[in-house]
Design an enzyme around this catalytic site. Structure first.
Site, short mmCIF file in Angstrom:
data_model
loop_
_atom_site.label_atom_id
_atom_site.label_comp_id
_atom_site.label_asym_id
_atom_site.label_seq_id
_atom_site.Cartn_x
_atom_site.Cartn_y
_atom_site.Cartn_z
N GLN A 258 1.51 1.44 14.03
CA GLN A 258 1.76 3.18 14.60
C GLN A 258 3.28 2.89 15.48
OE1 GLN A 258 -0.07 5.13 14.93
NE2 GLN A 258 0.82 7.24 16.54
N GLU A 259 3.76 1.61 15.97
CA GLU A 259 5.13 1.19 16.75
C GLU A 259 5.86 1.45 16.18
OE1 GLU A 259 4.81 0.94 20.44
OE2 GLU A 259 2.71 1.33 20.75
N SER A 260 6.07 0.63 15.16
CA SER A 260 7.24 0.63 14.05
C SER A 260 7.49 0.61 13.39
CB SER A 260 7.80 -1.08 14.65
OG SER A 260 6.88 -1.75 13.92
#
Length: 462
Positions: free
Chosen positions: A313-315
């Protein structure tokens, strides 16, 4: 006669003291010009908590006007102190009361305020624009006359409502103006509703429209529905040197790469995270970093696939990933968070260091919610805090208590109160300490991370 003489003397002394107190141009004696500010080594700025001016995200102060102001303060080695006004009317009031050195928020330029303030620094020209959707079958309106017969939704008694009333009169009637209560939605909510197709049209200021286009790529903001309005930062009449310094700094910096990068961050860079689950690379492998997820997940008693879901989700498992807000590396760490948990901010692209620091952060969040009995609810609050910052979740829990909701339950309770923090009546409430927050992203974040985790658990068995 002697009594009258004494009365006259007292009146003279009183008038003299009042004149000295008001200063030569009628302003507060608290006013300090730039040389005094430099001696204090501190600049106090008054602004609003909003999506453009100033907000806290993942524990970091952010905002277009805040970042510009921080660059100005850094250029003169000044500590920056931010004071938040409850509304636009309070900006000038707080300035005149000596609560700050300048207003770092665009105040409309009017002849009346010119008598009271010095406009300076960040000057802009804003106008109201129509927000309309640009999906395949949508017809784009290109002239205000095409608004006749159209329903346009605006917040009740807002400046957008009044502009539409005037425009309707100019066109001879026919615009269908639909009002919605202020305490239920914001102008940014209405923009989101246009994007999703729930309503056809709304109106906002151009700068708000530009920022929201980075969240909703399928909106058109090209049709102007008002005349241009000049606005600017401002200082007290007794601070001409500060005004001159601000004007000089802006003239020298407005075309620099650093200044343009701030503009790009807020008004151009996409802020739309992907929603699809990560594809399985091969067999039981999710990413090249599965061994690291397994190693560090044990330290907090988590399923390693949950860490993998956060990382995706972040990266998207890109170690060099940098979000619009500056969250960097596999787990999307902000500089302050990385430093607080033992990682040099310049080394956030290191896979193991990034994961290790993020797990330490998650461990601290676990302790903050240790009083919550349900593991499922605790997880949702931890994920929400990881995305938004702990302060905003504490605010949402405080609002939940005040509104007779359950501060230990996410869905329908804390999440609903987090959404309210986009509305001034709520984020200015005395129980809220961290101001404006756009909660929709966090609601989506919690949902997507958990859904992807379930997907991983189903597909990956080890």
């Amino acid at each position: 006669m002697k009594k009258i003489f004494y009365i006259l003397i007292l009146l003279f002394v009183g008038v003299t003291l009042y004149t000295c107190k008001k200063n030569t141009n009628g302003s507060s004696p608290m006013a300090e010009d730039f040389d005094q500010i430099q001696k204090k080594k501190k600049l106090t700025a008054i602004t609003l908590s909003s999506s453009i001016s100033y907000f806290i995200y993942k524990g970091e102060p952010m905002g277009y006007e805040y970042e510009i102001l921080k660059n100005f303060a850094d250029a003169y080695n000044l500590e920056l102190d931010i004071k938040i006004a409850e509304n636009t009317n309070r900006l000038a009031e707080m300035l005149e009361a000596g609560e700050g050195d300048l207003v770092a928020y665009d105040i409309p330029v009017t002849n009346q305020l010119k008598q009271e303030l010095i406009y300076c620094g960040n000057e802009s020209i804003n106008e109201q624009v129509l927000i309309q959707r640009t999906n395949k079958k949508d017809t784009i309106l290109k002239d205000v006359t095409e608004l006749i017969g159209k329903e346009i939704w605006v917040v009740k008694e807002s400046k957008y409502y009044h502009r539409l009333v005037n425009l309707n009169q100019e066109l001879g009637g026919g615009i269908i103006i639909k009002e919605i209560e202020r305490d239920t939605v914001s102008v940014e909510d209405l923009i989101g509703m246009v994007s999703s197709g729930d309503i056809k049209y709304t109106v906002s200021d151009m700068d708000i429209a530009q920022l929201n286009k980075t969240y909703f790529s399928n909106i058109n903001i090209s049709l102007k529905v008002s005349h241009p309005q000049r606005s600017s930062w401002a200082v007290k009449k007794t601070s001409p040197a500060l005004a001159d310094t601000l004007n000089k700094w802006f003239a020298e910096n407005v075309n620099t790469p650093r200044y343009k990068a701030i503009m790009k961050r807020y008004f151009e860079m996409s802020k739309m995270p992907g929603e699809e689950p990560s594809p399985i690379l091969s067999g039981n492998k999710i990413s090249p970093y599965d061994l690291l997820f397994k190693k560090y997940a044990k330290k907090i008693g988590w399923d390693w696939k949950l860490l993998a879901s956060i990382s995706y989700q972040e990266s998207r498992f890109d170690t060099a990933s940098v979000s619009w807000a500056g969250a960097t590396g596999l787990m999307g760490l902000m500089p302050r968070t990385a430093k607080a948990f033992g990682l040099d901010p310049d080394k956030r692209t290191n896979p193991e260091g990034n994961i290790h620091a993020s797990v330490k952060y998650i461990s601290s969040l676990q302790k903050n919610f240790s009083g919550i009995e349900s593991d499922e609810e605790k997880l949702k609050l931890i994920l929400a805090s990881y995305n938004a910052g702990l302060g905003h979740i504490y605010d949402a829990q405080a609002l939940a208590r005040k509104l007779n909701k359950n501060p230990h339950i996410w869905e329908g309770n804390v999440e609903e109160c987090l959404k309210l923090k986009r509305i001034p009546e709520y984020y200015n409430d005395s129980v809220c300490k961290f101001g404006y927050f756009r909660g929709t992203e966090t609601l989506n974040y919690v949902q997507h991370v958990i859904e992807r985790w379930k997907h991983y658990k189903e597909k990956v068995k080890n």
